[in-house]
Design a protein around this motif. Structure first.
Motif, short mmCIF file in Angstrom:
data_model
loop_
_atom_site.label_atom_id
_atom_site.label_comp_id
_atom_site.label_asym_id
_atom_site.label_seq_id
_atom_site.Cartn_x
_atom_site.Cartn_y
_atom_site.Cartn_z
N UNK A 1 19.93 32.14 -11.92
CA UNK A 1 19.40 30.82 -11.59
C UNK A 1 18.53 30.27 -12.73
N UNK A 2 17.70 31.13 -13.30
CA UNK A 2 16.87 30.70 -14.44
C UNK A 2 17.74 30.26 -15.61
N UNK A 3 18.79 31.03 -15.87
CA UNK A 3 19.71 30.68 -16.96
C UNK A 3 20.39 29.35 -16.65
N UNK A 4 20.81 29.17 -15.41
CA UNK A 4 21.46 27.91 -15.02
C UNK A 4 20.51 26.73 -15.18
N UNK A 5 19.26 26.91 -14.83
CA UNK A 5 18.27 25.84 -14.98
C UNK A 5 18.09 25.52 -16.46
N UNK A 6 18.00 26.56 -17.30
CA UNK A 6 17.87 26.34 -18.75
C UNK A 6 19.08 25.57 -19.28
N UNK A 7 20.27 25.99 -18.86
CA UNK A 7 21.49 25.32 -19.31
C UNK A 7 21.52 23.87 -18.85
N UNK A 8 21.08 23.65 -17.62
CA UNK A 8 21.06 22.29 -17.09
C UNK A 8 20.11 21.41 -17.90
N UNK A 9 18.94 21.95 -18.23
CA UNK A 9 17.96 21.20 -19.02
C UNK A 9 18.49 20.94 -20.43
N UNK A 10 19.13 21.95 -21.02
CA UNK A 10 19.73 21.77 -22.34
C UNK A 10 20.82 20.71 -22.29
N UNK A 11 21.63 20.74 -21.24
CA UNK A 11 22.70 19.75 -21.10
C UNK A 11 22.11 18.34 -20.96
#
Length: 138
Positions: free
Chosen positions: A58-68
């Motif tokens: 979930x943390x990785x997904x949040x980071x990816x979402x923010x980067x996107x």
């Protein structure tokens, strides 16, 4: 009386034999409880590991979402800049074309052919134009 005493001894021994049975039952129950506790603790550890793994995902997904999101914003900004640069390039090409037309008009007016007027050196071109101007004014 001996039989009475023997009966009491039997009932005491029966009670004594009942106690080990109760003790075995209690020990067996205690062992089952210990096994259940160990199973529950093992399950808890497994669930905690799964929870940590899911939290990491979930943390990785949040980071990816923010980067996107930030990349999308940057992309929009860069696309707008690219559009502006393309517009400026087209305008610059149009101005360059008008200057080329103006040059041809001047050279045509002076009677100088384009292939005679320019050899790559701006000083030579100025000399040719000046010579053509001097010739036409005399």
């Amino acid at each position: 009386t001996t039989s009475g005493g023997g009966g009491a001894a039997r009932s005491a021994s029966t009670g004594s034999t009942a106690q080990p049975s109760d003790l075995r039952s209690t020990t067996s129950e205690l062992n089952r409880t210990r096994i259940k506790l160990a199973d529950a603790e093992r399950s808890k550890r497994q669930l905690n590991r799964k929870l940590k793994s899911v939290q990491d995902v979930a943390d990785t997904a949040v980071r990816h979402k923010e980067e996107a999101r930030s990349t999308r914003v940057r992309l929009e900004r860069v696309e707008a800049e690219l559009t502006e640069l393309r517009k400026e390039r087209e305008e610059s090409r149009a101005v360059e074309g008008r200057w080329a037309d103006f040059r041809e008009d001047i050279l045509g007016t002076l009677g100088v052919h384009d292939d005679e007027a320019y050899d790559g050196s701006s000083d030579d071109e100025v000399d040719v134009v000046m010579a053509a101007a001097a010739t036409s004014s005399s």
